[in-house]
Write an enzyme that holds these catalytic residues in place. Sequence first.
Site, PDB file in Angstrom:
ATOM      1  N   TYR A   1     -14.559 -22.051 -19.057  1.00 20.49           N
ATOM      2  CA  TYR A   1     -14.368 -21.032 -18.026  1.00 20.49           C
ATOM      3  C   TYR A   1     -13.235 -20.114 -18.469  1.00 20.49           C
ATOM      4  O   TYR A   1     -12.196 -20.590 -18.930  1.00 20.49           O
ATOM      5  CB  TYR A   1     -14.009 -21.692 -16.695  1.00 20.49           C
ATOM      6  CG  TYR A   1     -13.719 -20.727 -15.568  1.00 20.49           C
ATOM      7  CD1 TYR A   1     -14.720 -19.926 -15.033  1.00 20.49           C
ATOM      8  CD2 TYR A   1     -12.438 -20.624 -15.023  1.00 20.49           C
ATOM      9  CE1 TYR A   1     -14.457 -19.042 -13.988  1.00 20.49           C
ATOM     10  CE2 TYR A   1     -12.164 -19.749 -13.979  1.00 20.49           C
ATOM     11  CZ  TYR A   1     -13.180 -18.962 -13.464  1.00 20.49           C
ATOM     12  OH  TYR A   1     -12.914 -18.087 -12.432  1.00 20.49           O
TER      13      TYR A   1
ATOM     14  N   ASP B   1      -8.211 -18.893 -25.642  1.00 18.38           N
ATOM     15  CA  ASP B   1      -7.818 -18.820 -24.242  1.00 18.38           C
ATOM     16  C   ASP B   1      -6.867 -19.978 -23.941  1.00 18.38           C
ATOM     17  O   ASP B   1      -7.267 -21.134 -23.868  1.00 18.38           O
ATOM     18  CB  ASP B   1      -9.073 -18.869 -23.360  1.00 18.38           C
ATOM     19  CG  ASP B   1      -8.748 -18.730 -21.877  1.00 18.38           C
ATOM     20  OD1 ASP B   1      -7.561 -18.785 -21.518  1.00 18.38           O
ATOM     21  OD2 ASP B   1      -9.704 -18.574 -21.088  1.00 18.38           O
TER      22      ASP B   1
ATOM     23  N   LYS C   1      -1.123 -18.941 -15.644  1.00 17.01           N
ATOM     24  CA  LYS C   1      -0.613 -20.162 -15.009  1.00 17.01           C
ATOM     25  C   LYS C   1       0.876 -20.416 -15.243  1.00 17.01           C
ATOM     26  O   LYS C   1       1.709 -19.804 -14.584  1.00 17.01           O
ATOM     27  CB  LYS C   1      -1.485 -21.356 -15.425  1.00 17.01           C
ATOM     28  CG  LYS C   1      -2.946 -21.167 -14.954  1.00 17.01           C
ATOM     29  CD  LYS C   1      -3.809 -22.386 -15.138  1.00 17.01           C
ATOM     30  CE  LYS C   1      -5.282 -22.113 -14.902  1.00 17.01           C
ATOM     31  NZ  LYS C   1      -5.792 -22.410 -13.587  1.00 17.01           N
TER      32      LYS C   1
HETATM   33  C1  LIG Z   1      -8.944 -21.364 -19.464  1.00 19.97           C
HETATM   34  C2  LIG Z   1      -8.911 -20.399 -18.326  1.00 19.97           C
HETATM   35  N1  LIG Z   1      -9.051 -19.089 -18.562  1.00 19.97           N
HETATM   36  C3  LIG Z   1      -9.010 -18.177 -17.578  1.00 19.97           C
HETATM   37  C4  LIG Z   1      -8.835 -18.558 -16.267  1.00 19.97           C
HETATM   38  C5  LIG Z   1      -8.793 -17.530 -15.181  1.00 19.97           C
HETATM   39  O1  LIG Z   1      -7.498 -17.421 -14.664  1.00 19.97           O
HETATM   40  P1  LIG Z   1      -7.243 -16.822 -13.206  1.00 19.97           P
HETATM   41  O2  LIG Z   1      -7.774 -17.841 -12.239  1.00 19.97           O
HETATM   42  O3  LIG Z   1      -5.759 -16.644 -13.145  1.00 19.97           O
HETATM   43  O4  LIG Z   1      -7.976 -15.539 -13.132  1.00 19.97           O
HETATM   44  C6  LIG Z   1      -8.681 -19.916 -15.977  1.00 19.97           C
HETATM   45  C7  LIG Z   1      -8.502 -20.353 -14.584  1.00 19.97           C
HETATM   46  O5  LIG Z   1      -8.532 -21.509 -14.253  1.00 19.97           O
HETATM   47  C8  LIG Z   1      -8.717 -20.858 -17.026  1.00 19.97           C
HETATM   48  O6  LIG Z   1      -8.573 -22.178 -16.808  1.00 19.97           O
END
Ligand SMILES: Cc1ncc(COP(=O)(O)O)c(C=O)c1O
Length: 432
Positions: A149, A242, A270
Amino acid sequence: MIDAYSEDAPASQALFERASGIVPGGVNSPVRAFKSVGGTPRFMVRGEGPWLFDADGRRYVDLVCSWGPLIHGHAHPAVIDAVQQAAARGTSFGAPTPGEVELAEEIVARTAVEQVRLVNSGTEATMSAIRLARGFTGRTKIIKFAGCYHGHVDALLASAGSGVATLGIPDSPGVTGATASETIVLPYNDLAAVEQALTGESVAAIITEAAAGNMGVVAPLPGFNAGLAELAHRHGALFIMDEVMTGFRVSRSGWQGLEPVDADLWTFGKVMGGGLPAAAFGGRREVMQRLAPAGPVYQAGTLSGNPLACAAGLASLSLADDATYAKLDQTAATIAGLATDALAKEGVPHRLNTAGNMFSIFFTAGEVTNYDQAKQQRVEAFKAFFHSMLSQGVYLPPSAFEAWFVSTAIDDEALSRVAEAVGNAAKAAARA
Ligand SMILES: Cc1ncc(COP(=O)(O)O)c(C=O)c1O
């Protein structure tokens, strides 16, 4: 404060009913609604150290930590103080601030990125990184992995239909077939599938979670991330790591501190916001220089680099030293051990997966190295385990496909609470 628990949560129930009339599904982010575990989502009113307090006055050991950001626990005095001081100076200026420079410097000092741009959410970070990769390469297609995700970016809300290498099918109405068709979804941990896809297609970027945490925790197999970097570069594509979830959580530099990999772009979120909305993407100078106003690829944000978020992020990162990560690792191992011992005692088939101090327990006997295997677990057993833990004052992620997160605030009292709860929870899972 109530320490005697029941399934009833009348105050949360009342709030949920009020919310459901005016907010779709009663929540502002879907997994909060408890849909995959059933029952009433708890509305939280306060956090302190390892504890969350709900609207009914109950307290829970928090093993969600706001889905990762809160490595120091709730309301850490240094973070709160930094935010209060920043707020007293004004909440937003729409002009550059010293805090942004300091936070960017901290990120660059801790990681391999040479230049960085601050944004407000992980979704914005991945969306912008993909636009930049497309602008840089002049290509369109993206490779992502099933079960990874990256936020609710249209191009990334596509998952494999059948577990084979396939052109993406939209996961959500509203994502057009045209957008999804620009995303190639492949099985996680399968380098051969990537090599094959790259041979037939002109790809702008491969994006992967540095260690997958959104299908439950599934670490990259040895050589997978390095192999992706090598394949991407051999075929003229960029490699995007990511680290929104792993960044500054699993080590002071994130996953790259555990496994240095030759990526072109990284995304963060985060932990770097200390519980306020801040995220970032960054990478090689040559690539980042294509970003407006230095270059032609447009990206912007009214609240980007917000002074409160920068203050919270900086305070949080300043506290995050080697001792912090040693404590996080140790606490994660202790809690994972408590849960797996209890499940083993009751004969419940399960599998512990770890990636640094992130972990999750799959309710299956088989190994889990990709999304298809993750889906083999007995979700009913997780639900029973989850609700038993909740009713005993331990707040787990309300889904079988999420990571458990620890904080340094977890102390002996909180650990005892978990230790007391896991026995009954394992019994409940065994009955399910
Ligand atoms: C690996 C990863 N990338 C991107 C995101 C998206 O982040 P946000 O919820 O701050 O938009 C998340 C959210 O959990 C994530 O775990």
